[in-house]
Design a protein around this motif. Structure first.
Motif, short mmCIF file in Angstrom:
data_model
loop_
_atom_site.label_atom_id
_atom_site.label_comp_id
_atom_site.label_asym_id
_atom_site.label_seq_id
_atom_site.Cartn_x
_atom_site.Cartn_y
_atom_site.Cartn_z
N GLN A 17 43.15 32.50 36.86
CA GLN A 17 42.56 32.08 35.58
C GLN A 17 42.66 33.19 34.53
O GLN A 17 42.91 32.91 33.36
CB GLN A 17 41.11 31.66 35.78
CG GLN A 17 40.98 30.33 36.47
CD GLN A 17 39.53 29.85 36.52
OE1 GLN A 17 38.60 30.60 36.23
NE2 GLN A 17 39.37 28.59 36.87
N VAL A 18 42.49 34.44 34.95
CA VAL A 18 42.62 35.56 34.01
C VAL A 18 44.06 35.64 33.50
O VAL A 18 44.30 35.78 32.30
CB VAL A 18 42.18 36.89 34.67
CG1 VAL A 18 42.56 38.09 33.80
CG2 VAL A 18 40.68 36.88 34.95
N GLU A 19 45.02 35.53 34.41
CA GLU A 19 46.43 35.61 34.01
C GLU A 19 46.85 34.44 33.12
O GLU A 19 47.79 34.55 32.36
CB GLU A 19 47.35 35.67 35.25
CG GLU A 19 47.34 37.02 35.91
CD GLU A 19 48.44 37.17 36.96
OE1 GLU A 19 49.24 36.23 37.16
OE2 GLU A 19 48.49 38.25 37.58
N ASP A 58 44.82 33.16 30.93
CA ASP A 58 43.93 33.27 29.77
C ASP A 58 42.87 32.17 29.74
O ASP A 58 42.40 31.78 28.68
CB ASP A 58 44.73 33.29 28.46
CG ASP A 58 45.61 34.51 28.36
OD1 ASP A 58 45.08 35.64 28.48
OD2 ASP A 58 46.83 34.35 28.20
N TRP A 74 40.23 33.30 40.60
CA TRP A 74 39.74 34.05 39.44
C TRP A 74 40.87 34.79 38.76
O TRP A 74 41.03 34.73 37.54
CB TRP A 74 38.65 35.03 39.87
CG TRP A 74 38.16 35.90 38.74
CD1 TRP A 74 37.23 35.57 37.80
CD2 TRP A 74 38.60 37.22 38.43
NE1 TRP A 74 37.07 36.62 36.91
CE2 TRP A 74 37.90 37.64 37.29
CE3 TRP A 74 39.53 38.09 39.01
CZ2 TRP A 74 38.08 38.89 36.71
CZ3 TRP A 74 39.71 39.34 38.43
CH2 TRP A 74 39.00 39.73 37.29
N LEU A 75 41.68 35.49 39.55
CA LEU A 75 42.78 36.25 38.97
C LEU A 75 43.79 35.34 38.30
O LEU A 75 44.30 35.64 37.21
CB LEU A 75 43.46 37.10 40.05
CG LEU A 75 44.58 38.02 39.58
CD1 LEU A 75 44.10 38.96 38.49
CD2 LEU A 75 45.15 38.80 40.76
N ARG A 117 38.47 40.23 44.56
CA ARG A 117 38.21 39.00 43.81
C ARG A 117 39.03 37.87 44.40
O ARG A 117 39.95 38.09 45.19
CB ARG A 117 38.57 39.16 42.33
CG ARG A 117 37.83 40.25 41.58
CD ARG A 117 36.32 40.05 41.53
NE ARG A 117 35.89 38.88 40.79
CZ ARG A 117 35.39 38.88 39.58
NH1 ARG A 117 35.25 40.01 38.93
NH2 ARG A 117 35.03 37.76 39.00
N ASP A 137 35.66 44.67 35.08
CA ASP A 137 36.84 44.07 35.70
C ASP A 137 38.11 44.72 35.16
O ASP A 137 39.05 45.00 35.92
CB ASP A 137 36.90 42.57 35.43
CG ASP A 137 35.74 41.81 36.04
OD1 ASP A 137 35.35 42.16 37.18
OD2 ASP A 137 35.23 40.88 35.39
N GLY A 172 46.50 38.00 29.58
CA GLY A 172 46.95 37.37 30.82
C GLY A 172 48.43 37.56 31.08
O GLY A 172 48.85 37.88 32.20
N SER A 230 40.09 32.65 31.67
CA SER A 230 38.87 33.40 31.92
C SER A 230 39.06 34.79 31.34
O SER A 230 40.13 35.37 31.45
CB SER A 230 38.63 33.49 33.43
OG SER A 230 37.47 34.24 33.71
N GLU A 231 38.00 35.30 30.72
CA GLU A 231 38.07 36.63 30.11
C GLU A 231 37.32 37.62 30.99
O GLU A 231 36.12 37.48 31.22
CB GLU A 231 37.45 36.60 28.72
CG GLU A 231 37.65 37.89 27.96
CD GLU A 231 37.20 37.76 26.53
OE1 GLU A 231 36.63 38.73 26.01
OE2 GLU A 231 37.39 36.69 25.92
N PRO A 232 38.03 38.63 31.52
CA PRO A 232 37.37 39.59 32.41
C PRO A 232 36.42 40.50 31.64
O PRO A 232 36.64 40.83 30.47
CB PRO A 232 38.53 40.40 32.99
CG PRO A 232 39.64 40.25 32.00
CD PRO A 232 39.45 38.91 31.34
#
Length: 190
Positions: A43-45, A47, A40-41, A36, A55, A13, A49-51
């Motif tokens: 949350q990925v940044e 950490d 969502w993005l 997206r 993705d 992230g 959510s794991e893409p």
């Protein structure tokens, strides 16, 4: 002396956030490119959510980085994270150009610059000009490297250093030994 842990740890992230910012993209801008949601993005940044691999491929394409950059790599010891990169744990980076191997010497991609260990294999060259909106400094450790910067041509020897300020450049190693360069790029491009 004991130092506090770095503000941004070495995580996928944090790396994605740094790459997005280095390219002048907002969360909304990158999310739109990916098709997206901003949530969502975000949350990925962070950490959270794991893409999925699909993705990661899409993110790598949108950020113009090799997919391998986004894969997990050997984590540093907890007391060294953000400070020390051991030789055996360098992260491979780079353009994937034939004859060029690049490894990240910086602890992660969250700084205003990146420092790389670049090995230019013997009898290799890049024919296309590379132009980046960066300042780049290189220091040749071993071998020799032919370097064209704009209309100028140079042969770089061990102990020599060079600078590129957004000019087009290309390299060649027509010699029989690898050329090893420590390369600093600001802002980060990988």
């Amino acid at each position: 002396m004991i130092h506090a842990a770095p503000d941004q740890p070495q995580t996928l992230g944090a790396d994605l956030r740094a790459l997005r910012r280095a390219r002048g993209l907002t969360l909304a801008g990158l999310a739109k490119r990916l098709g997206r949601s901003v949530g969502w993005l975000s949350q990925v940044e962070r950490d959270l959510s794991e893409p999925a691999i699909v993705d990661l491929r899409q993110i790598a394409g949108a950020l113009d980085v090799p997919l391998s950059l986004l894969f997990a790599h050997e984590a540093p010891r907890a007391d060294e994270a953000g400070y020390v990169v051991r030789k055996g744990t360098r992260r491979p980076l780079g353009s994937g150009a034939a004859g060029l191997t690049e490894e990240l010497l910086s602890p992660d991609l969250t700084d205003d610059f990146e420092m790389m260990h670049s090995t230019f294999e013997p009898q290799q060259r890049i024919d296309q000009w590379v132009t980046r909106a960066t300042q780049e400094l290189g220091y040749l450790i071993s071998g020799k490297l032919d370097l064209e910067i704009g209309a100028r041509a140079f042969t770089i020897h061990p102990g020599d250093s060079f600078r590129i300020r957004g000019e087009p450049f290309r390299w060649a190693n027509p010699y029989d030994v690898p050329a090893v360069v420590i390369w600093v790029i600001a802002p980060p491009v990988y």
